[in-house]
Design a protein around this motif. Structure first.
Motif, PDB file in Angstrom:
ATOM      1  N   GLN A   1     -22.479   1.655 -17.750  1.00 46.56           N
ATOM      2  CA  GLN A   1     -21.298   2.421 -18.156  1.00 46.56           C
ATOM      3  C   GLN A   1     -21.774   3.633 -18.957  1.00 46.56           C
ATOM      4  OE1 GLN A   1     -18.901   0.666 -21.532  1.00 46.56           O
ATOM      5  NE2 GLN A   1     -19.891  -1.222 -20.855  1.00 46.56           N
ATOM      6  N   THR A   2     -21.044   4.727 -18.804  1.00 49.09           N
ATOM      7  CA  THR A   2     -21.425   5.912 -19.575  1.00 49.09           C
ATOM      8  C   THR A   2     -20.278   6.362 -20.479  1.00 49.09           C
ATOM      9  OG1 THR A   2     -20.849   7.378 -17.736  1.00 49.09           O
ATOM     10  CG2 THR A   2     -23.157   6.732 -17.939  1.00 49.09           C
ATOM     11  N   CYS A   3     -19.296   7.016 -19.892  1.00 50.89           N
ATOM     12  CA  CYS A   3     -18.273   7.670 -20.712  1.00 50.89           C
ATOM     13  C   CYS A   3     -16.982   7.655 -19.917  1.00 50.89           C
ATOM     14  CB  CYS A   3     -18.722   9.112 -20.984  1.00 50.89           C
ATOM     15  SG  CYS A   3     -17.532  10.115 -21.898  1.00 50.89           S
ATOM     16  N   CYS A   4     -15.844   7.640 -20.617  1.00 53.60           N
ATOM     17  CA  CYS A   4     -14.560   7.684 -19.897  1.00 53.60           C
ATOM     18  C   CYS A   4     -14.165   9.117 -19.577  1.00 53.60           C
ATOM     19  CB  CYS A   4     -13.467   6.999 -20.700  1.00 53.60           C
ATOM     20  SG  CYS A   4     -13.106   7.831 -22.265  1.00 53.60           S
ATOM     21  N   GLY A   5     -14.840  10.075 -20.184  1.00 51.35           N
ATOM     22  CA  GLY A   5     -14.584  11.482 -19.859  1.00 51.35           C
ATOM     23  C   GLY A   5     -13.671  12.194 -20.825  1.00 51.35           C
ATOM     24  N   GLN A   6     -13.264  11.526 -21.873  1.00 52.69           N
ATOM     25  CA  GLN A   6     -12.273  12.123 -22.771  1.00 52.69           C
ATOM     26  C   GLN A   6     -12.666  13.484 -23.359  1.00 52.69           C
ATOM     27  OE1 GLN A   6      -9.215  11.093 -26.218  1.00 52.69           O
ATOM     28  NE2 GLN A   6     -10.958   9.742 -26.200  1.00 52.69           N
ATOM     29  N   PRO A   7     -13.891  13.647 -23.867  1.00 55.05           N
ATOM     30  CA  PRO A   7     -14.214  14.946 -24.481  1.00 55.05           C
ATOM     31  C   PRO A   7     -14.038  16.100 -23.493  1.00 55.05           C
ATOM     32  CG  PRO A   7     -15.931  13.341 -24.975  1.00 55.05           C
ATOM     33  CD  PRO A   7     -15.009  12.699 -23.980  1.00 55.05           C
TER      34      PRO A   7
ATOM     35  N   ILE B   1      -7.599   6.098 -20.679  1.00 49.52           N
ATOM     36  CA  ILE B   1      -7.470   5.470 -19.368  1.00 49.52           C
ATOM     37  C   ILE B   1      -6.021   5.073 -19.084  1.00 49.52           C
ATOM     38  CG2 ILE B   1      -8.123   3.374 -18.098  1.00 49.52           C
ATOM     39  CD1 ILE B   1     -10.830   4.061 -20.028  1.00 49.52           C
ATOM     40  N   ARG B   2      -5.407   4.468 -20.085  1.00 44.65           N
ATOM     41  CA  ARG B   2      -4.069   3.937 -19.834  1.00 44.65           C
ATOM     42  C   ARG B   2      -3.028   5.050 -19.702  1.00 44.65           C
ATOM     43  NH1 ARG B   2      -1.934  -0.271 -24.038  1.00 44.65           N
ATOM     44  NH2 ARG B   2      -3.807  -1.453 -23.578  1.00 44.65           N
TER      45      ARG B   2
ATOM     46  N   GLU C   1      -3.786  -2.687 -16.543  1.00 45.82           N
ATOM     47  CA  GLU C   1      -3.140  -3.921 -16.984  1.00 45.82           C
ATOM     48  C   GLU C   1      -4.082  -4.848 -17.734  1.00 45.82           C
ATOM     49  OE1 GLU C   1      -1.503  -5.277 -13.322  1.00 45.82           O
ATOM     50  OE2 GLU C   1       0.032  -3.677 -13.370  1.00 45.82           O
ATOM     51  N   ARG C   2      -5.365  -4.678 -17.523  1.00 47.34           N
ATOM     52  CA  ARG C   2      -6.309  -5.632 -18.103  1.00 47.34           C
ATOM     53  C   ARG C   2      -7.187  -5.029 -19.188  1.00 47.34           C
ATOM     54  NH1 ARG C   2      -8.765  -6.718 -12.746  1.00 47.34           N
ATOM     55  NH2 ARG C   2      -6.927  -6.888 -11.445  1.00 47.34           N
ATOM     56  N   LEU C   3      -6.880  -3.814 -19.517  1.00 47.64           N
ATOM     57  CA  LEU C   3      -7.688  -3.131 -20.529  1.00 47.64           C
ATOM     58  C   LEU C   3      -6.942  -3.114 -21.856  1.00 47.64           C
ATOM     59  CD1 LEU C   3      -9.944  -1.096 -21.462  1.00 47.64           C
ATOM     60  CD2 LEU C   3      -8.474   0.706 -20.538  1.00 47.64           C
ATOM     61  N   PHE C   4      -7.625  -3.535 -22.914  1.00 47.31           N
ATOM     62  CA  PHE C   4      -6.972  -3.591 -24.228  1.00 47.31           C
ATOM     63  C   PHE C   4      -7.830  -2.995 -25.321  1.00 47.31           C
ATOM     64  CE2 PHE C   4      -5.321  -7.085 -21.733  1.00 47.31           C
ATOM     65  CZ  PHE C   4      -3.953  -6.896 -21.859  1.00 47.31           C
ATOM     66  N   GLU C   5      -7.134  -2.445 -26.273  1.00 45.47           N
ATOM     67  CA  GLU C   5      -7.814  -2.063 -27.505  1.00 45.47           C
ATOM     68  C   GLU C   5      -7.982  -3.349 -28.312  1.00 45.47           C
ATOM     69  OE1 GLU C   5      -8.099  -1.326 -31.643  1.00 45.47           O
ATOM     70  OE2 GLU C   5      -6.251  -2.062 -30.717  1.00 45.47           O
ATOM     71  N   LEU C   6      -9.023  -3.419 -29.106  1.00 44.65           N
ATOM     72  CA  LEU C   6      -9.372  -4.675 -29.776  1.00 44.65           C
ATOM     73  C   LEU C   6      -8.238  -5.307 -30.585  1.00 44.65           C
ATOM     74  CD1 LEU C   6     -11.518  -6.793 -30.618  1.00 44.65           C
ATOM     75  CD2 LEU C   6     -12.142  -5.257 -32.494  1.00 44.65           C
TER      76      LEU C   6
END
Ligand code: SF4
Lengths: 246, 219, 468
Positions: free
Chosen positions: A39-45, A83-84, A105-110
């Motif tokens: 995994q690298t980065c979600c691309g946000q910046p 992402i969401r 649907e399966r991704l959560f913040e801690l």
């Protein structure tokens, strides 16, 4: 149940400890841990700076990498919101849409994850310090996660929790904003740090490493008393989970 | 091509539904019910709400059981401010009240249009009659179709507005339901005295219009 | 006129001005608090927001039809309708009208659209004596500047500034008593109201169904400006439409709390033509200028058209942590704050407006506060994207992003480079200017961890016990 880790860039490169703390908590609760390698980065910046063309391949790669995972947890509201919420604004490869939907649907913040699964009962450690909590913008406004971190903090024994006013004022980081308009950004973080100081807290708790980095940078440079602490580390420390960890 | 055709030409190509709105048709219904539902039916309690809202915007509230009582109130107000003349632009009630204050006050009818603003600019007190009142906001509605002039509302330092109790409505939504198209098309809604906070956000009453707005609710 | 190159200069000026920032802070805090109290009293606030958004999108769904109907109804009501493609045309229409009617003196009530088209300089050039009559606007006019807030034009000036300004410009004895200052303005302007030949106003809402328009105010200056002079000229952006006056209460219900934290504004003037036939009073002629100035192109842009739903209440400015620091002049244009940051490139072009959308930390508070539910952060992101893609950002950033993009899809290379960066950073003395000079001037920079999470995790007990 297996939790796949989504480790944001800042956690990877600057604050690995908060990632490790999250791992300890999840294991403490009996989850199996899966680290999605590569995994690298979600691309946000890049997205926030307007470079969609450059970030779309990165986003698409992210979806492919995570779309089949059973459960994904990240120690950052901002990256989960990316992402969401924000992936929807991108012209992504249409064949990835089902994958994105499943992923969302399966991704959560801690903290959201821990409270949703009613784990706060099992996380009642002890932390005899005064703390305050900073609402990160994307976590609170985009994901609507405001109560969860507070609930987790307040479950901790002997903790002295004081709200700052206002807790959801932006810390001024804003990614590239913090250097494009650094003067303005500094004034914003200054105001945030003053409101932290006013609570007399030893620790400012947060759930996003980016805000914490910004706040910590200002506190440290100006010799202010409070320290920053990621909520994963707070929970891990309060439960004494560090023992035996690398 | 002139500007009109250019602009309309460009707009002709546009016809779209809002991609963002998440509107459902039940919403307006729900909204109206909630807005209505937050008000009591009885006029007594509406009057209380009106009075509170008016005081919140620094207006002054009186209620009078009769024309005589209203006239007495008007007289008292004029006396305490040393006014000896009053301009009256009103419906029946205001005229009736005016008839009963003539022994202490000079009652002036609306002057001819040509001299109107000059004359009114020197008179300190006026009496007007509101067509409708709104309890929620303490707003008064003056449709021009029922008025002779709006200048008494704006040029006098003190405005006394007569509102009949049966003209009191719950909220702005209800007001617009009661106004005919002709009434609403030329109208001024007045809420409290004129005010400004343009200097350091310090509220000052009596900006360019009246400093005092007094409402007498008449049974 | 917008001067993009000056953006950073404006910002530095603003940040140096402690009085300004204290004033902006105090005023916006107050407005935010009062607004919040009213919203809390209104359990159906969210439904209201949805509803007004819907009304606006409905009337702009088919803008050509709506405008044509509106125009026809206005004409039937005796309103003279004029159309202006751009600012220059709008100015010309008004100047010509004044010349034709032999106007000498004009009173104006607060109108942001006239700021947008820079009307006052044009009127003055044409030899027309023009007076702003809203107290804040009057002050700003005397100062020779532009408003610094959508609803509080003189927010950047203290009472002492205003006292000195009045002393200098009006020749009165110095006072910093706000009430005395107001009395001076009131007296001067009263004379102008009574002797002006033309009144100019903006338009808050324009009702298609009835062919009438709405002017909202607190000071009574708008009513006096539009009812005493013989000619009333109103100017509106073509997006000001609402379906009908019967929809107006919903807009009124959200506007005043959002704008000034009041339940209702002092005066709502609805004008459906000259009122002479009703009450021998009011203007003999009512003229309405409908302005495009880029709006039709924005409407055609599906992803950004919503920015035209703005009712200029200023709530997004008041809550904005950036606006609070820099005030309105830093944006350099008639519209400022979060909504200004979207409108500036939309009205002035991506090149001229290339900085504005970046002057935001994207915290999202503006959207929460916007009564019209305009998704300002989303629009800022869209505009940032357009600006980046049109090559209007810095070269080094563009190249950097290309490299980043190339690396981020190649994990091993990505790890190698970031590892290298960590080592390089370790070599540089703490807190020195790498990689972001401005950033570290007042903030310590985090140290990159030379191992990173991945290798720490791989090495740790945590992985061996719990892993796959
Ligand atoms: S964008 Fe929304 S909050 Fe900002 S001024 Fe416009 S209507 Fe008000």
């Amino acid at each position: 149940m297996t939790v796949s880790l989504f480790i944001p860039c800042l956690t990877e490169h600057l604050y690995p400890e908060s990632g490790l703390a999250m791992v300890r908590i999840l294991k403490h609760l009996g989850y199996k841990i899966d680290y999605v390698d590569n995994q690298t980065c979600c691309g946000q910046p890049a997205f926030n700076s307007g470079y969609r063309r450059e970030m779309i391949p990165v986003a698409e790669r992210f979806i492919r990498l995570f779309q089949d995972k059973e459960l994904i947890v990240a120690p950052s509201g901002s990256c989960v919101a990316m992402i969401r919420v924000f992936y929807d604004q991108l012209a992504l490869d249409p064949s990835l849409m089902p994958g994105l939907k499943a992923l969302k649907e399966r991704l959560f913040e801690l903290t959201e994850f821990l409270v949703k699964r009613n784990h706060h009962d099992k996380l009642q450690g002890c932390f005899p310090h005064r703390v305050t909590y900073h609402d990160s913008c994307h976590l609170s406004r985009e994901l609507g996660v405001r109560q969860q971190p507070r609930q987790l903090i307040q479950s901790i024994k002997e903790i002295d929790f004081v709200e700052m006013t206002p807790p959801d004022l932006c810390c001024g980081f804003g990614g590239t904003f913090s250097y494009k308009f650094s003067d303005v950004s500094v004034e914003m973080v200054k105001r945030k740090c003053e409101s932290i100081e006013a609570t007399g807290a030893e620790y400012c708790i947060g759930a996003d490493s980016s805000c914490l980095m910004n706040i910590e940078g200002y506190l440290r440079k100006h010799g202010m008393k409070a320290k920053t602490l990621h909520i994963a580390e707070l929970l891990s420390r309060s439960l004494d989970l560090e023992k035996g960890a690398a | 091509m002139n500007a009109r055709e250019q602009i309309l030409g460009r707009l002709k190509a546009i016809s779209m539904t809002d991609p963002i709105s998440t509107y459902d048709d039940g919403l307006k219904h729900r909204l109206d019910a909630a807005w209505d539902g937050s008000f009591p039916d009885e006029s007594r309690r509406l009057a209380g709400l009106f009075a509170d809202a008016l005081e919140a915007v620094s207006g002054e509230f009186y209620s009078a059981a009769s024309v005589e009582e209203a006239a007495e109130i008007v007289g008292r107000i004029a006396h305490s401010s040393d006014y000896n003349a009053i301009v009256v632009d009103g419906g029946d009630m205001a005229d009736n009240i005016a008839l009963r204050v003539t022994d202490t006050l000079q009652v002036i009818a609306i002057p001819e249009a040509a001299q109107r603003s000059e004359v009114l600019a020197d008179i300190h007190c006026s009496m007007v009659e509101a067509h409708w009142g709104v309890a929620e906001t303490a707003s008064l509605a003056f449709p021009y179709i029922h008025a002779v002039s709006t200048q008494p509302h704006f040029l006098a330092e003190t405005v006394i507005a007569i509102l009949k109790r049966d003209r009191l409505l719950a909220h702005l939504g209800a007001l617009f339901n009661h106004l005919s198209p002709e009434e609403m098309k030329n109208l001024v809604l007045v809420t409290g005295p004129s005010r400004t906070a343009d200097i350091e956000k310090i509220l000052i009453l009596g900006a360019h219009g009246p400093k005092r707005l007094i409402v007498i609710l008449l049974d | 006129m917008l001067k993009p190159r000056k953006t950073h200069h404006y910002i530095r000026q603003a940040l140096k001005n402690d009085c300004l920032r204290a004033a902006v802070g105090k005023a916006t805090d107050l407005a935010v608090r009062k607004r919040q109290d009213l919203v809390n009293e209104t359990p159906y606030w969210e439904d209201l927001r949805h509803h007004v958004h819907h009304l606006k999108s409905k009337v702009l769904e088919n803008p050509e039809q709506s405008l044509m109907t509106f125009e026809a109804r206005c004409i039937a009501n005796g309103i003279n309708v004029h159309w202006a493609e751009d600012a220059a045309e709008a100015r010309q229409i008004i100047v010509d009208l004044a010349a034709q009617k032999k106007v000498k003196k004009i009173v104006k009530s607060k109108s942001l659209t006239t700021e947008e088209i820079e009307l006052n300089p044009a009127l003055e050039k044409a030899g027309l004596e023009t007076w702003e009559t809203d107290l804040g606007e009057y002050i700003v006019q005397l100062e020779g500047k532009t408003p610094s807030h959508l609803t509080m034009p003189a927010l950047h000036l203290s009472r002492y500034d205003i006292g000195r300004l009045f002393e200098k410009k009006l020749g009165i004895e110095y006072t910093d008593n706000p009430n005395e200052l107001l009395q001076v303005a009131r007296q001067r302007l009263r004379e102008h109201f009574l002797s002006a030949d033309m009144g100019i106003s903006g338009v808050n809402f324009a009702a298609v169904e009835e062919g009438a328009f709405v002017v909202i105010e607190n000071e009574a200056n708008a009513h006096l400006s539009i009812s005493i002079p013989k000619i009333h000229v109103a100017i509106m952006g073509l997006e000001k439409l609402i379906p009908s006056l019967s929809d107006l209460p919903y807009f009124l219900k959200v506007l005043a709390p959002s704008a000034t934290g009041q339940k209702a504004s002092s005066y709502v003037n609805i004008i459906g033509g000259p009122q002479q036939h009703l009450m021998e009073e009011g203007p003999e002629e009512v003229h309405l200028v409908i302005l495009d100035n880029g709006r039709s192109n924005i409407l055609a842009d599906a992803s950004l058209r919503e920015t035209l739903f703005c009712i200029r209440c200023g709530a997004c400015l008041n809550i904005c942590p950036v606006f609070r620091q820099v005030g309105g002049h830093a944006y350099g244009w008639a519209y400022m704050g979060p909504i200004g940051a979207t409108l500036i490139p939309l009205y002035n072009g991506l090149s001229e407006g290339r900085y504005a959308p970046f002057l935001s930390s994207l915290c999202g508070a503006c959207f929460d506060n916007c009564p019209m539910r305009i998704q300002i952060p989303k629009h800022l992101l869209t505009l940032r994207n357009r600006i980046a893609e049109s090559g209007k950002t810095m070269l080094i950033e563009r190249v950097g992003m290309k490299i980043w993009s190339m690396l981020a899809v190649r994990p091993r290379l990505y790890r190698f480079i970031t590892g290298l960066a960590a080592i390089v950073q370790q070599l540089i003395p703490f807190d020195k200017a790498f990689p972001a000079p401005g950033y570290v001037r007042h903030r310590a920079l985090g140290r990159m961890d030379s191992k990173g999470f991945r290798s720490r995790f791989m090495d740790s007990e945590d992985r061996r016990e719990g892993g796959r």
